[in-house]
Design a protein around this motif. Sequence first.
Motif, short mmCIF file in Angstrom:
data_model
loop_
_atom_site.label_atom_id
_atom_site.label_comp_id
_atom_site.label_asym_id
_atom_site.label_seq_id
_atom_site.Cartn_x
_atom_site.Cartn_y
_atom_site.Cartn_z
N PRO A 280 -0.17 9.76 -8.26
CA PRO A 280 -0.01 8.67 -9.21
C PRO A 280 1.44 8.36 -9.54
O PRO A 280 1.77 7.24 -9.89
CB PRO A 280 -0.77 9.18 -10.44
CG PRO A 280 -1.81 10.09 -9.89
CD PRO A 280 -1.15 10.74 -8.71
N GLY B 97 3.69 7.74 -7.68
CA GLY B 97 4.19 6.73 -6.77
C GLY B 97 3.96 5.32 -7.25
O GLY B 97 4.45 4.36 -6.65
N ARG B 98 3.18 5.15 -8.32
CA ARG B 98 2.89 3.81 -8.81
C ARG B 98 4.17 3.07 -9.21
O ARG B 98 4.30 1.88 -8.99
CB ARG B 98 1.96 3.88 -10.02
CG ARG B 98 0.54 4.28 -9.67
CD ARG B 98 -0.36 4.12 -10.89
NE ARG B 98 -1.73 4.42 -10.54
CZ ARG B 98 -2.29 5.61 -10.67
NH1 ARG B 98 -1.58 6.60 -11.13
NH2 ARG B 98 -3.54 5.82 -10.33
N THR C 287 -9.46 6.37 -8.29
CA THR C 287 -8.04 6.72 -8.41
C THR C 287 -7.16 5.55 -8.86
O THR C 287 -6.02 5.76 -9.29
CB THR C 287 -7.50 7.24 -7.07
OG1 THR C 287 -7.89 6.34 -6.02
CG2 THR C 287 -8.06 8.63 -6.77
N ASP C 288 -7.67 4.34 -8.79
CA ASP C 288 -6.89 3.18 -9.23
C ASP C 288 -7.30 2.69 -10.62
O ASP C 288 -6.90 1.59 -11.03
CB ASP C 288 -7.04 2.02 -8.23
CG ASP C 288 -6.13 2.19 -7.02
OD1 ASP C 288 -5.09 2.84 -7.16
OD2 ASP C 288 -6.46 1.66 -5.95
N GLN D 284 -4.35 0.30 -4.45
CA GLN D 284 -3.18 1.07 -4.06
C GLN D 284 -3.50 2.47 -3.55
O GLN D 284 -3.23 2.81 -2.42
CB GLN D 284 -2.22 1.20 -5.26
CG GLN D 284 -1.58 -0.09 -5.66
CD GLN D 284 -0.64 -0.62 -4.57
OE1 GLN D 284 0.31 0.05 -4.20
NE2 GLN D 284 -0.93 -1.79 -4.06
N PHE D 285 -4.07 3.27 -4.43
CA PHE D 285 -4.17 4.70 -4.15
C PHE D 285 -5.58 5.15 -3.81
O PHE D 285 -5.80 6.28 -3.44
CB PHE D 285 -3.65 5.50 -5.35
CG PHE D 285 -2.25 5.11 -5.71
CD1 PHE D 285 -1.17 5.61 -5.01
CD2 PHE D 285 -2.02 4.21 -6.73
CE1 PHE D 285 0.12 5.23 -5.32
CE2 PHE D 285 -0.73 3.82 -7.06
CZ PHE D 285 0.35 4.32 -6.35
N GLN E 232 0.84 -1.19 0.00
CA GLN E 232 0.00 0.00 0.00
C GLN E 232 0.87 1.24 0.00
O GLN E 232 1.78 1.37 0.82
CB GLN E 232 -0.92 0.01 1.23
CG GLN E 232 -1.90 -1.15 1.24
CD GLN E 232 -2.87 -1.10 0.09
OE1 GLN E 232 -3.39 -0.04 -0.23
NE2 GLN E 232 -3.11 -2.23 -0.55
N ASP F 287 0.83 5.55 -0.20
CA ASP F 287 0.09 6.80 -0.23
C ASP F 287 0.85 7.79 -1.09
O ASP F 287 2.07 7.81 -1.11
CB ASP F 287 -0.06 7.38 1.18
CG ASP F 287 -0.92 6.48 2.04
OD1 ASP F 287 -1.90 5.93 1.49
OD2 ASP F 287 -0.60 6.31 3.23
N GLY F 288 0.11 8.64 -1.80
CA GLY F 288 0.79 9.64 -2.60
C GLY F 288 0.18 9.76 -3.97
O GLY F 288 -0.77 9.08 -4.31
#
Length: 325
Positions: free
Chosen positions: A17, A19-20, A112-113, A176-177, A12, A14-15
């Motif tokens: 896109p 950060g993907r 967001t994902d 994830q996000f 997981q 945070d941050g």
Amino acid sequence: AGGGRRAVLMPQVDGPPGGRGMALLALALALVGSPGGGQHYDYYGWQPESLPHGRFYGREPQCLDIPPDMQLCHDVGYKRMRLPNLLEHETMAEAKQQASSWVPLLAKQCHTDTQLFLCSLFAPVCLDWPVYPCRSLCEVVRDSCAPVMESYGFPWPEMLHCGKFPSDHELCIAVQFGNSKATPPPVSKICTQCEMEHKADGMMEQMCSSDFVVKMRIKEMTEENGERRLVAAQKKKVLKLGPLKRKDTKKMVLHMRNASTCPCPQLNSLSGSFLVMGRKVGGRLLLLAIYPWQKHNKEMKFAVKFMLSYPCPLYHPLLYGAGQH
């Protein structure tokens, strides 16, 4: 996981896109850097039902750079993709062509994902074995984005049926996000049909992927069963007929799906004429886009004048009202 197989999920993060890439890199390092490398993993522990005999691909997979013109995934956060991809596209040309239909969904920001989910299939991260999205990732993106697609007359496609993907205890890419629950649309968000293009090219793309284009006045507007219903006045000008029959144009009624509660500034006043685009689905006429008619708008005049000669793409953008017919 049972049977001695270790399952590593996407960490997981945070941050934004961007950060993907770090999340996917972390996944790769977790897998490759584990004791003994990949030998402790059962690579074929989970397989799509549609691919028999334990094979993921019809040809030897290779790692390629994600091309800049693959708009859906070129900025996903990692640089290399596996081909054939996880939707069985064996050439880059096919993968790019099919992925282009999904680009407008990102602009809708339904979850967001969304990009992470789609790119895990269209441009999977380059590892020694395929890693599919988790079923929960598919479900949360589907639950958030399917209502937007339905507004344009498209069901969630069978190729993205969430039951096909592995459960969270398997080796897969997790949420994830975004929130693990479906993202409800903001109350103030404009109806999808009322989001306007301001350049001629954008309008012509919409016209390309619409079954019909009509200049008309609106006689009345009603709301029922979660949608708006627009009744056209008798006088109208059909600019693109498509599959419409005489009865469709004589008594034209347009339906706006999932649009009973969202605002549509164009329809605050029904005076004047409108440029409308839509699709015919199951005998009903679905409204895809609506513009107040502006005779002095140069972009609109250009789009209407040249729409029939515009080089429409073979695969139209999904959320501009086109599917793969």
